[in-house]
Design a protein around this motif. Structure first.
Motif, PDB file in Angstrom:
ATOM      1  N   LEU A  87       0.837  -1.203   0.000  1.00  0.00           N
ATOM      2  CA  LEU A  87       0.000   0.000   0.000  1.00  0.00           C
ATOM      3  C   LEU A  87       0.873   1.256   0.000  1.00  0.00           C
ATOM      4  O   LEU A  87       0.678   2.168  -0.813  1.00  0.00           O
ATOM      5  N   TYR A  88       1.845   1.313   0.901  1.00  0.00           N
ATOM      6  CA  TYR A  88       2.732   2.470   0.959  1.00  0.00           C
ATOM      7  C   TYR A  88       3.601   2.584  -0.301  1.00  0.00           C
ATOM      8  O   TYR A  88       3.786   3.670  -0.847  1.00  0.00           O
ATOM      9  N   ASP A  89       4.119   1.461  -0.770  1.00  0.00           N
ATOM     10  CA  ASP A  89       5.003   1.473  -1.944  1.00  0.00           C
ATOM     11  C   ASP A  89       4.277   1.931  -3.208  1.00  0.00           C
ATOM     12  O   ASP A  89       4.835   2.679  -4.011  1.00  0.00           O
ATOM     13  N   VAL A  90       3.042   1.490  -3.388  1.00  0.00           N
ATOM     14  CA  VAL A  90       2.350   1.733  -4.650  1.00  0.00           C
ATOM     15  C   VAL A  90       1.945   3.197  -4.829  1.00  0.00           C
ATOM     16  O   VAL A  90       1.873   3.676  -5.960  1.00  0.00           O
ATOM     17  N   LYS A 110      -5.403  -1.313  -6.972  1.00  0.00           N
ATOM     18  CA  LYS A 110      -6.767  -1.859  -6.968  1.00  0.00           C
ATOM     19  C   LYS A 110      -6.791  -3.291  -6.431  1.00  0.00           C
ATOM     20  O   LYS A 110      -7.751  -3.698  -5.775  1.00  0.00           O
ATOM     21  N   HIS A 111      -5.733  -4.059  -6.715  1.00  0.00           N
ATOM     22  CA  HIS A 111      -5.651  -5.457  -6.285  1.00  0.00           C
ATOM     23  C   HIS A 111      -5.635  -5.587  -4.756  1.00  0.00           C
ATOM     24  O   HIS A 111      -6.034  -6.619  -4.216  1.00  0.00           O
ATOM     25  N   LEU A 112      -5.184  -4.564  -4.070  1.00  0.00           N
ATOM     26  CA  LEU A 112      -5.091  -4.616  -2.611  1.00  0.00           C
ATOM     27  C   LEU A 112      -6.457  -4.548  -1.926  1.00  0.00           C
ATOM     28  O   LEU A 112      -6.596  -5.002  -0.793  1.00  0.00           O
ATOM     29  N   PHE A 113      -7.458  -4.018  -2.613  1.00  0.00           N
ATOM     30  CA  PHE A 113      -8.743  -3.707  -1.995  1.00  0.00           C
ATOM     31  C   PHE A 113      -9.835  -4.711  -2.323  1.00  0.00           C
ATOM     32  O   PHE A 113      -9.953  -5.172  -3.456  1.00  0.00           O
ATOM     33  N   GLU A 162       5.739   4.421   6.482  1.00  0.00           N
ATOM     34  CA  GLU A 162       5.241   3.999   7.786  1.00  0.00           C
ATOM     35  C   GLU A 162       6.367   4.119   8.805  1.00  0.00           C
ATOM     36  O   GLU A 162       7.468   3.625   8.575  1.00  0.00           O
ATOM     37  N   ILE A 163       6.067   4.756   9.959  1.00  0.00           N
ATOM     38  CA  ILE A 163       7.095   4.892  10.997  1.00  0.00           C
ATOM     39  C   ILE A 163       6.713   4.146  12.276  1.00  0.00           C
ATOM     40  O   ILE A 163       7.550   3.977  13.165  1.00  0.00           O
ATOM     41  N   PHE A 164       5.455   3.709  12.394  1.00  0.00           N
ATOM     42  CA  PHE A 164       5.019   2.974  13.574  1.00  0.00           C
ATOM     43  C   PHE A 164       3.728   2.239  13.215  1.00  0.00           C
ATOM     44  O   PHE A 164       2.942   2.710  12.405  1.00  0.00           O
ATOM     45  N   ARG A 165       3.549   1.072  13.848  1.00  0.00           N
ATOM     46  CA  ARG A 165       2.344   0.279  13.581  1.00  0.00           C
ATOM     47  C   ARG A 165       1.844  -0.369  14.862  1.00  0.00           C
ATOM     48  O   ARG A 165       2.622  -0.937  15.621  1.00  0.00           O
ATOM     49  N   LYS A 166       0.532  -0.325  15.051  1.00  0.00           N
ATOM     50  CA  LYS A 166      -0.126  -1.056  16.135  1.00  0.00           C
ATOM     51  C   LYS A 166      -1.191  -1.938  15.488  1.00  0.00           C
ATOM     52  O   LYS A 166      -2.052  -1.448  14.752  1.00  0.00           O
ATOM     53  N   TYR A 202       2.252   7.442   9.683  1.00  0.00           N
ATOM     54  CA  TYR A 202       3.051   7.707   8.487  1.00  0.00           C
ATOM     55  C   TYR A 202       3.655   9.102   8.506  1.00  0.00           C
ATOM     56  O   TYR A 202       3.187   9.993   9.207  1.00  0.00           O
ATOM     57  N   GLU A 203       4.715   9.234   7.723  1.00  0.00           N
ATOM     58  CA  GLU A 203       5.292  10.518   7.387  1.00  0.00           C
ATOM     59  C   GLU A 203       5.269  10.626   5.870  1.00  0.00           C
ATOM     60  O   GLU A 203       5.477   9.628   5.179  1.00  0.00           O
TER      61      GLU A 203
END
Length: 178
Positions: free
Chosen positions: A43-46, A61-64, A108-112, A126-127
């Protein structure tokens, strides 16, 4: 009769070659959706890329999941908090050209992650940068991503996000530990 048979053979060969060429053009995105890490990374890369760099909207689109929503939130010009609902195609139509014209990298800088069974809720801080080489982000925020696992792959069901503002700074619990 010979001409008809020859013409028929040429037509069949042409159709066969074109069919083979079309199957070669379809990309295999299965690795992009195998795990939570791979789908969120994709998601972030695309959506990220330098100015002038095309995005892979077929992968996006494939991600969703069909009928998935992208839901930005924030204050309008009058200072009232609002949400807007988009489908992936709406996002591409509304933001795709801007991403390419301006350059945009979301990292992405942090994930929960909270998950149970076949569902997951991910708060992803994100930044955003105009270029990969930028040292300071021009924006930060949180993507609230809801995902579904169908036994074969992960799907994004919704992304609901907001940006950090002066009156709404990023809580420390959603930032990397220093």
């Amino acid at each position: 009769m010979k001409k008809r048979v020859t013409t028929l053979i040429i037509c069949l060969l042409t159709v066969s070659i074109n069919a083979q060429d079309n199957t070669k053009k379809v990309k295999d995105y299965s690795n992009n959706v195998k795990t939570l890490d791979s789908i969120i990374g994709s998601l972030y890369d695309v959506i990220s890329g330098e100015r002038g760099e095309a995005r892979d909207w077929a992968l996006f689109k494939h991600l969703f999941k069909p009928d998935a929503k992208l839901i930005p939130s924030g204050k309008d010009k009058k200072g009232v908090y609002k949400v807007r609902y988009m489908k992936p195609d709406d996002y591409i139509k509304n933001s795709g050209k801007w991403l390419v014209d301006n350059g945009f990298f979301e990292k992405e800088i942090f994930r929960k992650v909270d998950a149970f069974g076949h569902i997951a809720q991910v708060f992803s801080t994100y930044e955003a940068y105009k270029s990969e080489g930028d040292e300071e982000p021009f924006m930060r925020g949180i993507n609230s991503i809801q995902l579904f696992y169908d036994g074969l792959r992960w799907w994004i069901v919704n992304i609901f996000w907001t940006q950090e503002t002066e009156d709404q700074p990023m809580p420390n619990i959603y930032l990397p530990k220093q």
